[in-house]
Motif scaffolding. Structure first.
Motif, PDB file in Angstrom:
ATOM      1  N   UNK A   1       0.860  -1.182   0.000  1.00 57.49           N
ATOM      2  CA  UNK A   1       0.000   0.000   0.000  1.00 57.49           C
ATOM      3  C   UNK A   1       0.897   1.234   0.000  1.00 57.49           C
ATOM      4  N   UNK A   2       0.670   2.125  -0.968  1.00 59.09           N
ATOM      5  CA  UNK A   2       1.428   3.370  -1.043  1.00 59.09           C
ATOM      6  C   UNK A   2       0.454   4.542  -0.942  1.00 59.09           C
ATOM      7  N   UNK A   3       0.792   5.514  -0.092  1.00 62.53           N
ATOM      8  CA  UNK A   3      -0.098   6.651   0.143  1.00 62.53           C
ATOM      9  C   UNK A   3       0.687   7.952   0.101  1.00 62.53           C
ATOM     10  N   UNK A   4       0.060   9.039  -0.361  1.00 57.10           N
ATOM     11  CA  UNK A   4       0.746  10.345  -0.369  1.00 57.10           C
ATOM     12  C   UNK A   4       0.979  10.834   1.054  1.00 57.10           C
ATOM     13  N   UNK A   5       2.112  11.503   1.259  1.00 57.16           N
ATOM     14  CA  UNK A   5       2.483  11.993   2.588  1.00 57.16           C
ATOM     15  C   UNK A   5       3.118  13.371   2.455  1.00 57.16           C
ATOM     16  N   UNK A   6       2.657  14.302   3.287  1.00 50.29           N
ATOM     17  CA  UNK A   6       3.237  15.652   3.302  1.00 50.29           C
ATOM     18  C   UNK A   6       3.966  15.872   4.618  1.00 50.29           C
ATOM     19  N   UNK A   7       5.234  16.253   4.536  1.00 48.47           N
ATOM     20  CA  UNK A   7       6.044  16.578   5.700  1.00 48.47           C
ATOM     21  C   UNK A   7       6.261  18.093   5.724  1.00 48.47           C
ATOM     22  N   UNK A   8       6.591  18.657   6.889  1.00 49.01           N
ATOM     23  CA  UNK A   8       6.757  20.120   6.980  1.00 49.01           C
ATOM     24  C   UNK A   8       7.698  20.709   5.946  1.00 49.01           C
ATOM     25  N   UNK A   9       8.802  20.030   5.684  1.00 51.19           N
ATOM     26  CA  UNK A   9       9.778  20.568   4.732  1.00 51.19           C
ATOM     27  C   UNK A   9       9.822  19.782   3.421  1.00 51.19           C
ATOM     28  N   UNK A  10       8.973  18.743   3.318  1.00 49.84           N
ATOM     29  CA  UNK A  10       8.936  17.933   2.095  1.00 49.84           C
ATOM     30  C   UNK A  10       7.478  17.542   1.854  1.00 49.84           C
ATOM     31  N   UNK A  11       6.863  18.171   0.871  1.00 49.66           N
ATOM     32  CA  UNK A  11       5.425  17.978   0.692  1.00 49.66           C
ATOM     33  C   UNK A  11       5.072  16.709  -0.067  1.00 49.66           C
TER      34      UNK A  11
END
Length: 454
Positions: free
Chosen positions: A258-268
Motif C-alpha cells: 500500500x502506497x499513500x501520499x504523505x506531506x512533511x513540513x519541509x517535504x510535501x
C-alpha cells in the motif's frame, strides 16, 4: 587666538547639551524599562567575570533579587560542569580576540543555573564582549533564556520518536518513506533485511541505485518508481496486490503493498509505504492449486462417481465420470441437488446416505436402483474440519449393476451344482493342507454310517 564664544553661542551649547542629556536619559529609561520587563534575564559582567547588572526577571528564573544574585560568584550561580564550560568558552573567545581572529558574533552556551534552595534551571545563554572605542573588550553582555519547557518538550519528542521507531521496527511488514525524488527518508528493519542492508544504508538511496548495487532487478526498480510517481501525481493511495521482489540469491518474494501520499513540513510530495510479505500465502495458494489439479486428475480417472456436496446437499464439485453419466459439464452440476440429477426427484431420497452421514458423522452406505435400471452402491462420507465440525460430504457411487448380475448368476450356478452334488451316490470331499476334511457330500456321510454298521 581663537575668538571667545559669545554669550548667545554659550547659551546655545548649554541648551544642546541639555537636550542631548535628556535624550540619553529618555533612551536609558526606555531600554531599562525593556530590560526590567522582559522574561529573559539581561546581565552584564566586567572582564573579571563579576556581575555588574542583572534585570529583575532573575527573580522569576532563580528566585533571587538582582542584589542577592549579584552578591554571589559565578561559581555559586552555576553547577560545576556549567561553570567550567563557561570559563572554557570565555578563554577561547578572548584568545581568538587576542589573535585578531574573533568574528564578534555572540556565542551560545547551555548553562544549568542554581537558584534559591538549590533548585537547578536549564538555560540557554547568549553573550558577547562589549568593546571600547579602540576595539578592546571592556566587559560582557548577555541574555539568559529558560529552556526547561523546551528541553522537556524535546525529551518528550525524543521519547515519542523512540517509541514510534520501536513500533515501526517491531512490525514484520516493510515500512518506508520516500521523498519526491524517490530517495528513502525512512526504512524499517523488515524492509532493510529484504535488501540485506541496514536501514541507514537505504536512507538517501533510490530504488534504481539499489538495483545497481544488485539488491533488486532494474525492471522491479522501474515498476516501484512508476507506482511512486502515480501516487505523487494523483495524490491518491494505491494498492499493489502482487508485487514481486527478487532476492540476491535469485528467489522471489511477493508483497501486498500500500502506497499513500504523505506531506512533511519541509517535504510535501512524499510517499508512505507498507509492504506485507505474502510469499507464504502465495506458496500456500500454489500448493492448494496443485492439490486441486492432483485431486481432479486422480478422481477424473476413476470409473466411479465422486460428488462433493455442502452441508445443505448442493453439489460443489463432481468428477468426470459423474458428469459424463448425465452428459453435463462440471459447472452445470454445481449448485444443484444430486436427487434432481440422478434420481429425477423434487425432494431428497428418504434413504440418502449423505444426509445420514451428515446427521451421524459416520460412513453410511445404501444400494439403490436409478430410473435407468442401473444398480448403485452409494456412500455418504462426512468431511470434518480441524475442530471436528462437519463442513462437507463426499458421495462416491459405484455402478454395481454388472457385478450384481454376475453375483446372482454365480449364486444360481452354485445352487444348481450344490443340488447335483447332494443327489449323486458318489462321495465328494475336499481336504485342507493339514489333511483335514473341509467338505464332504451327503453321500459320504451315508457311506460312513453304513461302514460303521458293518
Amino acid at each position: 587666538m581663537p575668538e571667545k564664544p559669545t554669550y548667545e553661542e554659550l547659551e546655545q551649547k548649554v541648551r544642546d547639551l541639555e537636550r542631548t542629556e535628556a535624550s540619553l536619559r529618555e533612551s536609558e529609561e526606555k531600554y531599562r524599562f525593556l530590560a526590567e520587563n522582559v522574561t529573559n534575564v539581561i546581565w552584564t559582567m566586567d572582564m573579571e567575570m563579576r556581575l555588574t547588572y542583572l534585570s529583575r526577571s532573575v527573580g522569576l528564573l532563580l528566585g533571587f533579587t538582582p542584589e542577592e544574585a549579584m552578591a554571589r560568584t559565578l561559581r555559586e550561580l552555576m553547577t560545576l560542569d556549567s561553570y567550567e564550560r563557561c570559563i572554557k568558552v570565555y578563554d577561547e573567545e578572548l584568545a581568538e580576540h587576542n589573535k585578531g581572529t574573533r568574528t564578534k558574533e555572540p556565542v551560545q552556551v547551555k548553562v544549568e543555573l542554581v537558584g534559591k534552595g538549590g533548585v537547578t534551571v536549564m538555560t540557554e545563554v547568549q553573550a558577547n564582549f562589549v568593546y571600547s572605542a579602540d576595539d578592546e573588550p571592556t566587559g560582557i553582555i548577555g541574555v539568559v533564556r529558560d529552556i526547561t519547557e523546551i528541553n522537556r518538550a524535546l525529551m518528550e519528542l525524543k521519547e515519542s520518536q523512540i517509541i514510534l521507531r520501536t513500533v515501526v521496527d517491531a512490525t514484520p511488514n516493510g515500512v518506508f518513506v520516500k521523498d519526491q525524488d524517490g530517495r528513502y527518508l525512512l526504512a524499517n528493519n523488515a524492509l532493510a533485511s529484504l535488501y540485506h542492508a541496514s536501514p541507514d544504508e537505504l536512507v538517501g538511496r533510490t530504488d534504481m541505485e539499489l538495483a545497481q548495487l544488485g539488491k533488486l532487478s532494474e525492471d522491479e526498480a522501474r515498476s516501484f518508481i512508476a507506482d511512486d510517481q502515480e501516487v505523487m501525481q494523483t495524490k491518491r493511495s494505491k494498492i499493489i496486490t502482487d508485487e514481486p521482489l527478487t532476492r540476491k540469491d535469485g528467489t522471489t518474494c511477493w508483497f501486498y503493498t500500500v502506497k499513500a501520499p504523505l506531506s512533511l513540513p519541509d517535504k510535501e510530495n512524499c510517499i508512505l509505504g507498507v509492504a506485507i510479505d505474502i510469499t507464504k500465502l502465495k506458496e500456500a495458494e500454489k500448493a492448494i492449486k496443485d492439490a486441486e489439479i492432483e485431486k481432479t486428475t486422480i478422481l477424473d480417472h476413476q470409473p466411479d462417481h465422486a460428488v462433493l456436496q455442502d452441508v445443505g446437499g448442493r453439489i460443489l464439485w463432481a468428477n468426470l465420470a459423474a458428469c459424463q453419466s448425465v452428459a453435463m459439464q462440471r459447472e452445470e452440476l454445481t449448485g444443484k441437488f444430486c436427487y434432481e440429477i440422478w434420481q429425477r426427484r423434487q425432494d431428497a431420497c428418504p434413504d440418502c446416505p449423505v444426509r445420514k452421514s451428515l446427521a451421524t458423522g459416520k460412513l453410511e452406505t445404501v444400494v439403490k436402483t436409478t430410473p435407468d435400471g442401473k444398480i448403485w452402491r452409494i456412500q455418504g462420507i462426512p468431511i470434518l474440519n480441524e475442530k471436528g465440525e462437519i463442513i462437507r460430504a463426499l458421495e462416491p457411487s459405484e455402478d454395481i449393476t454388472e457385478k450384481t448380475r454376475q453375483e446372482e448368476l454365480l449364486k444360481q450356478s452354485e445352487e444348481k451344482y450344490r443340488d447335483l452334488v447332494e443327489r449323486i451316490n458318489d462321495v465328494i470331499f475336499s481336504v485342507d493342507l493339514d489333511g483335514r476334511i473341509s467338505y464332504m457330500s451327503p453321500s459320504g456321510g451315508r457311506s460312513w454310517d453304513m461302514s460303521r454298521n458293518i
